[in-house]
Design a protein around this motif. Structure first.
Motif, short mmCIF file in Angstrom:
data_model
loop_
_atom_site.label_atom_id
_atom_site.label_comp_id
_atom_site.label_asym_id
_atom_site.label_seq_id
_atom_site.Cartn_x
_atom_site.Cartn_y
_atom_site.Cartn_z
N ILE A 27 36.14 33.10 38.55
CA ILE A 27 37.26 34.24 38.43
C ILE A 27 38.48 33.48 38.34
CG2 ILE A 27 38.56 35.84 39.96
CD1 ILE A 27 35.99 36.22 41.50
N LEU A 28 39.25 34.22 37.32
CA LEU A 28 40.88 33.83 37.08
C LEU A 28 41.64 34.72 37.68
CD1 LEU A 28 43.15 32.21 35.82
CD2 LEU A 28 42.37 33.67 33.71
N ASP A 29 42.08 34.58 38.95
CA ASP A 29 43.22 35.52 39.37
C ASP A 29 44.31 35.33 38.88
OD1 ASP A 29 44.65 36.91 41.33
OD2 ASP A 29 42.84 37.00 42.70
N LEU A 74 35.39 36.29 35.13
CA LEU A 74 35.94 37.58 35.45
C LEU A 74 37.42 37.07 35.74
CD1 LEU A 74 35.46 40.49 36.11
CD2 LEU A 74 35.42 39.83 38.61
N VAL A 75 38.54 37.94 35.07
CA VAL A 75 39.88 37.97 35.16
C VAL A 75 40.16 39.11 36.40
CG1 VAL A 75 42.06 37.95 34.04
CG2 VAL A 75 40.00 36.95 32.80
N VAL A 76 41.05 38.67 37.07
CA VAL A 76 41.30 39.65 38.20
C VAL A 76 42.77 39.89 38.26
CG1 VAL A 76 41.12 40.11 40.91
CG2 VAL A 76 39.04 39.24 39.56
N CYS A 77 43.53 41.02 38.64
CA CYS A 77 44.76 41.22 39.05
C CYS A 77 44.57 42.33 39.97
CB CYS A 77 45.60 41.61 37.90
SG CYS A 77 45.30 43.29 37.09
N ALA A 78 46.09 42.98 40.39
CA ALA A 78 46.15 43.78 41.33
C ALA A 78 45.59 45.19 40.91
CB ALA A 78 47.43 44.08 41.79
N LYS A 79 45.86 45.82 39.67
CA LYS A 79 45.28 47.19 39.32
C LYS A 79 44.57 46.92 37.92
CE LYS A 79 48.93 49.41 42.04
NZ LYS A 79 50.22 50.43 41.97
N GLU A 80 44.60 46.12 37.42
CA GLU A 80 43.76 46.15 36.11
C GLU A 80 44.68 45.53 35.03
OE1 GLU A 80 42.07 49.40 33.07
OE2 GLU A 80 40.85 49.26 35.28
N VAL A 86 45.30 39.26 29.85
CA VAL A 86 44.83 37.97 29.76
C VAL A 86 43.40 37.72 29.28
CG1 VAL A 86 44.37 35.98 31.33
CG2 VAL A 86 46.44 37.30 31.72
N ALA A 87 42.50 38.73 29.54
CA ALA A 87 41.43 38.45 29.20
C ALA A 87 41.17 38.61 27.76
CB ALA A 87 40.26 39.63 29.65
N GLU A 88 42.21 39.52 27.05
CA GLU A 88 42.07 39.56 25.43
C GLU A 88 42.50 38.27 25.05
OE1 GLU A 88 44.60 42.75 25.17
OE2 GLU A 88 43.18 44.43 25.44
N GLN A 89 43.61 37.71 25.76
CA GLN A 89 44.25 36.33 25.04
C GLN A 89 42.96 35.43 25.07
OE1 GLN A 89 47.23 36.72 23.75
NE2 GLN A 89 46.84 38.80 24.45
N TYR A 100 36.99 41.59 32.64
CA TYR A 100 38.03 41.95 33.62
C TYR A 100 37.46 42.73 34.86
CZ TYR A 100 38.61 46.45 31.54
OH TYR A 100 38.48 47.91 30.72
N LEU A 101 38.18 42.89 35.98
CA LEU A 101 37.78 43.73 37.09
C LEU A 101 38.60 45.04 37.00
CD1 LEU A 101 36.20 44.25 39.66
CD2 LEU A 101 38.39 43.14 40.85
N ILE A 102 37.60 46.21 36.58
CA ILE A 102 38.08 47.36 36.46
C ILE A 102 38.72 47.90 37.88
CG2 ILE A 102 37.15 49.82 36.08
CD1 ILE A 102 34.95 48.76 34.36
N GLY A 103 40.11 48.34 37.61
CA GLY A 103 40.70 48.60 38.77
C GLY A 103 41.14 47.56 39.77
N GLY A 104 40.99 46.42 39.49
CA GLY A 104 41.55 45.41 40.04
C GLY A 104 41.11 45.16 41.35
N MET A 105 42.07 44.31 42.07
CA MET A 105 41.96 44.39 43.71
C MET A 105 41.84 45.58 44.31
SD MET A 105 41.24 41.18 44.08
CE MET A 105 41.35 40.70 45.65
N HIS A 106 42.64 46.62 43.70
CA HIS A 106 42.73 48.00 44.25
C HIS A 106 41.22 48.62 44.39
CE1 HIS A 106 44.66 51.94 44.40
NE2 HIS A 106 43.56 52.19 45.19
#
Length: 382
Positions: A27-29, A74-80, A86-89, A100-106
């Motif tokens: 995971i890349l947060d 898996l790339v993770v952020c707060a909301k997506e 970043v995942a695209e890059q 990427y995590l759909i919906g993020g940490m939310h």
């Protein structure tokens, strides 16, 4: 630009199943460092690094050497949004197996995973709903087409959908105490299903709604097989905390006793007064119960507390041997343990208590923000 079909999203449910199956994942947060340090995704086969999004806006070269080539990432952020960017890059830079995590940490905070705990003696079963990103545990007792839900979280659709798919009617919702770390869904679930909402009266002095009193001497029946849920007054985490004995097999301990720790007495500002109650519950009341009861707490602290298929449970007799909070024989040492050097208090716990009393009605966004962060109901981390 990359082909958008290459970019894959992963749901919180899919991530949960991978973790419960002990599948390795990297995971890349990309949240800021303080948010990451406060609360992150953890698992037995999870490797995680933190690189804030703002350091990656102009390119991901600084993290390319840290990203494995032959493992799911898996790339993770707060909301997506930031994680998708970043995942695209990373895909443009030649990395593969990127999602990427759909919906993020939310979404991670709100996912509930149903896990069967076991069968009841005269038919029926008990299901544990694991809120894996927050550490909350809810329960559904099912018997002969009826159900009771204990310590429901605010995502009531999950319980209603599960009941509908299993052809049962929710007749009761029960809170073992007035929660301070998450917003209860018990009252709302009872309202939408026509069920009865139960709450310990000693925790209800300031509530603004009607409820049925959960107290010793009462027995809640579920189904025609009369699966009894017997309340056991067990103060200490709150003055009204009440455990439940289900089918003479299971002890739903609320936030009094966990698998690796014990409940904290300070979330209503009454620690000095409630320490003796907590000790009496754990060292006297619970001692009178059968050692063979399976303890089912309302929270877990760390992923390591999850057992087979994600279950969180333990035999009461084993906890008296292994749980450090049950083996402090000196009363003064116990008082010190449960009142000093405690973990930080839950985020917005005062506002959460007011919400659960019916004093304030926050919006959905406000409720999510109030609940952001890990479970902090235990005296110490597992």
């Amino acid at each position: 630009m990359i082909n958008q079909a290459q970019l894959q999203g992963m749901t919180a449910g899919q991530l949960t199943k991978k973790m419960l199956n002990n599948e390795p994942i990297f995971i890349l947060d990309v949240r800021n460092e303080s948010d990451f340090n406060d609360w992150k995704i953890e698992g037995n086969q999870v490797k995680i690094i933190n690189q804030p999004y703002f350091d990656l806006i102009d390119g991901v070269d600084t993290v390319l050497d840290l990203i494995p080539d032959h493992q799911e990432v898996l790339v993770v952020c707060a909301k997506e949004g930031s994680s998708k960017f970043v995942a695209e890059q990373l895909l443009e830079a030649g990395k593969r197996q990127i999602s990427y995590l759909i919906g993020g940490m939310h979404s991670w905070s709100e996912h509930l995973e149903p896990v069967k705990i076991g069968d009841l003696k005269d038919g029926g079963e008990i299901i544990q709903f694991v809120r894996i990103g927050k550490g909350c545990l809810s329960y559904m007792v099912i018997s002969n087409g009826e159900a009771a839900v204990i310590d429901a979280v605010r995502m009531t659709d999950v319980f209603a959908d599960y009941a509908r798919k299993n052809h049962v009617i929710i007749k009761h919702t029960i809170d073992t105490h007035l929660h301070a770390d998450h917003i209860s869904g018990g009252r709302q679930l009872a309202a939408r299903t026509g069920g009865t909402y139960w709450l310990p009266p000693k925790d209800a002095d300031e509530v603004r709604f009607a409820y049925e009193k959960l107290e010793d001497g009462k027995s809640i029946e579920v189904g025609n097989t009369r699966i009894k849920i017997q309340p056991v007054y067990s103060p200490g985490h709150t003055i009204g905390s009440t455990s439940l004995i289900v089918d003479d097999q299971y002890l739903l301990s609320g936030d009094i006793l966990f698998v690796k720790s014990i409940g904290r007495p300070d979330l209503a500002g009454q620690a000095a007064d409630w320490v003796s109650d907590l000790r009496t519950t754990l060292y006297e009341r619970y001692k009178q119960l059968s050692e063979n009861l399976i303890v089912l707490p309302a929270h877990f602290g760390k992923f390591t507390e999850l057992g087979e298929r994600g279950r969180v449970s333990a035999r009461l007799g084993d906890l008296y041997k292994e749980n450090p909070g049950l083996n402090i024989q000196d009363a003064a040492a116990f008082r010190s343990t449960v009142t000093e050097n405690l973990p930080p208090q839950p985020n917005a716990y005062q506002e959460i208590r007011q919400t659960n009393m019916g004093k304030i009605i926050p919006s959905e966004q406000e409720q999510w923000e109030m609940e952001t962060g890990p479970n902090r109901c235990a005296v110490h981390d597992a």
